[in-house]
Design an enzyme around this catalytic site. Structure first.
Site, PDB file in Angstrom:
ATOM      1  N   CYS A  86       0.935  -1.154  -0.073  1.00  0.00           N
ATOM      2  CA  CYS A  86       0.099   0.164  -0.055  1.00  0.00           C
ATOM      3  C   CYS A  86       0.892   1.156  -0.082  1.00  0.00           C
ATOM      4  O   CYS A  86       1.773   1.249   0.740  1.00  0.00           O
ATOM      5  CB  CYS A  86      -0.942   0.041   1.168  1.00  0.00           C
ATOM      6  SG  CYS A  86      -1.750   1.611   1.297  1.00  0.00           S
ATOM      7  N   CYS A 104      -7.699  -4.455 -19.219  1.00  0.00           N
ATOM      8  CA  CYS A 104      -8.622  -3.591 -18.348  1.00  0.00           C
ATOM      9  C   CYS A 104      -8.189  -2.040 -18.326  1.00  0.00           C
ATOM     10  O   CYS A 104      -8.960  -1.183 -17.972  1.00  0.00           O
ATOM     11  CB  CYS A 104      -9.149  -4.110 -17.037  1.00  0.00           C
ATOM     12  SG  CYS A 104      -7.905  -4.223 -15.862  1.00  0.00           S
ATOM     13  N   CYS A 135      -7.218  -1.197   1.635  1.00  0.00           N
ATOM     14  CA  CYS A 135      -6.415  -1.491   2.331  1.00  0.00           C
ATOM     15  C   CYS A 135      -6.649  -1.969   3.708  1.00  0.00           C
ATOM     16  O   CYS A 135      -7.403  -1.555   4.564  1.00  0.00           O
ATOM     17  CB  CYS A 135      -4.954  -0.651   2.626  1.00  0.00           C
ATOM     18  SG  CYS A 135      -3.762  -1.055   3.602  1.00  0.00           S
ATOM     19  N   HIS A 141      -8.385   3.183  -0.387  1.00  0.00           N
ATOM     20  CA  HIS A 141      -9.096   2.682  -1.727  1.00  0.00           C
ATOM     21  C   HIS A 141      -7.960   2.403  -2.572  1.00  0.00           C
ATOM     22  O   HIS A 141      -7.041   2.913  -2.776  1.00  0.00           O
ATOM     23  CB  HIS A 141     -10.064   3.740  -2.333  1.00  0.00           C
ATOM     24  CG  HIS A 141     -10.552   3.393  -3.721  1.00  0.00           C
ATOM     25  ND1 HIS A 141     -11.663   2.509  -3.743  1.00  0.00           N
ATOM     26  CD2 HIS A 141      -9.999   3.818  -4.830  1.00  0.00           C
ATOM     27  CE1 HIS A 141     -11.727   2.512  -4.998  1.00  0.00           C
ATOM     28  NE2 HIS A 141     -10.792   3.084  -5.743  1.00  0.00           N
ATOM     29  N   HIS A 144     -11.207  -1.982  -7.281  1.00  0.00           N
ATOM     30  CA  HIS A 144     -12.375  -2.981  -7.263  1.00  0.00           C
ATOM     31  C   HIS A 144     -11.892  -4.338  -7.527  1.00  0.00           C
ATOM     32  O   HIS A 144     -11.026  -4.782  -7.920  1.00  0.00           O
ATOM     33  CB  HIS A 144     -13.394  -2.567  -8.137  1.00  0.00           C
ATOM     34  CG  HIS A 144     -14.002  -1.140  -7.797  1.00  0.00           C
ATOM     35  ND1 HIS A 144     -13.233  -0.028  -8.131  1.00  0.00           N
ATOM     36  CD2 HIS A 144     -14.813  -0.899  -7.140  1.00  0.00           C
ATOM     37  CE1 HIS A 144     -14.149   1.207  -7.482  1.00  0.00           C
ATOM     38  NE2 HIS A 144     -15.075   0.338  -6.859  1.00  0.00           N
ATOM     39  N   ASP A 148     -14.195 -12.250 -12.973  1.00  0.00           N
ATOM     40  CA  ASP A 148     -13.571 -12.492 -14.126  1.00  0.00           C
ATOM     41  C   ASP A 148     -12.175 -12.816 -14.333  1.00  0.00           C
ATOM     42  O   ASP A 148     -11.734 -12.566 -15.388  1.00  0.00           O
ATOM     43  CB  ASP A 148     -14.195 -11.505 -15.233  1.00  0.00           C
ATOM     44  CG  ASP A 148     -13.455 -10.348 -14.973  1.00  0.00           C
ATOM     45  OD1 ASP A 148     -12.736  -9.959 -14.126  1.00  0.00           O
ATOM     46  OD2 ASP A 148     -13.795  -9.237 -16.007  1.00  0.00           O
ATOM     47  N   ARG A 156     -10.402 -10.827  -9.986  1.00  0.00           N
ATOM     48  CA  ARG A 156      -9.381 -10.076 -10.765  1.00  0.00           C
ATOM     49  C   ARG A 156      -9.793  -8.775  -9.723  1.00  0.00           C
ATOM     50  O   ARG A 156     -10.490  -7.982  -9.784  1.00  0.00           O
ATOM     51  CB  ARG A 156     -10.125  -9.539 -12.059  1.00  0.00           C
ATOM     52  CG  ARG A 156      -9.265  -8.245 -12.629  1.00  0.00           C
ATOM     53  CD  ARG A 156      -9.612  -8.110 -14.155  1.00  0.00           C
ATOM     54  NE  ARG A 156     -11.009  -7.771 -14.448  1.00  0.00           N
ATOM     55  CZ  ARG A 156     -11.815  -6.713 -14.577  1.00  0.00           C
ATOM     56  NH1 ARG A 156     -11.012  -5.495 -14.427  1.00  0.00           N
ATOM     57  NH2 ARG A 156     -12.937  -6.535 -14.572  1.00  0.00           N
ATOM     58  N   CYS A 158      -8.739  -5.418  -9.450  1.00  0.00           N
ATOM     59  CA  CYS A 158      -8.331  -4.350 -10.517  1.00  0.00           C
ATOM     60  C   CYS A 158      -7.843  -3.163  -9.654  1.00  0.00           C
ATOM     61  O   CYS A 158      -8.638  -2.447  -8.891  1.00  0.00           O
ATOM     62  CB  CYS A 158      -9.353  -4.016 -11.211  1.00  0.00           C
ATOM     63  SG  CYS A 158      -9.131  -3.052 -12.677  1.00  0.00           S
TER      64      CYS A 158
END
Length: 171
Positions: A86, A104, A135, A141, A144, A148, A156, A158
């Site tokens: 982080c 993506c 975290c 933040h 997400h 998939d 995943r 992302c």
């Protein structure tokens, strides 16, 4: 004489230059007393305090749940062996062995380094229903999670590159 570069093109170039400059300049305005790659104890730090410490770009994404522009993050097409932490607090998040190539626009992982590295929160922003990844130590933040991803988890994660620090296995 017409301008050779449109206003829109200028804005895109400016943003890309700004992102590149930020990615090379570090994440902190001042020394961060909460940053530790070994401490896993949860932090309770106010956003007012984080705003004093973090650079604006990191603060906006990590503490206000913004999203960096797709395909611009420093770790999107990054392929070294090591650990991702982080960028706000130093908590270990992902191993490079769980990172996978995706189209993506953001670095993606199929599992965190340990179960409590991250937390999950329902996100209904932008008229969508998603699961936000935070975290596990500082509640920043990160991005997400989607269903998939590849085996073995099918997930995943992302993530926003600006919210990640990377330490190579060679160090």
């Amino acid at each position: 004489m017409k301008n050779l570069i449109s206003h829109r093109t200028f804005k895109v170039i400016f943003i890309l230059i700004s992102i590149n400059a930020f990615s090379q300049s570090g994440n902190f305005k001042i020394k961060n007393p909460y940053y530790s790659r070994t401490d896993t104890k949860p932090l309770k730090v106010s956003n007012a305090e984080w705003k004093k410490i973090l650079k604006p770009e990191l603060y906006q994404v990590a503490r206000e749940a913004a999203t960096e522009t797709a395909f611009t993050g420093k770790y999107y097409e990054f392929d070294e062996k090591g650990t991702y932490y982080c960028a706000v607090c130093g908590n270990a998040l992902f191993l490079s062995t769980s990172k996978f190539a995706t189209t993506c626009g953001w670095p993606s992982f199929y599992q965190p380094v340990r179960k409590n590295s991250v937390k999950y929160k329902k996100d209904t922003s932008y008229n969508m229903e998603r699961t936000e990844v935070l975290c596990g130590r500082c509640d920043s933040h990160l991005g997400h999670i989607f269903d998939d991803g590849p085996k073995p988890t099918g997930k995943r994660f992302c993530m926003n590159s600006v919210c990640l620090d990377f330490i190579s296995d060679e160090k």
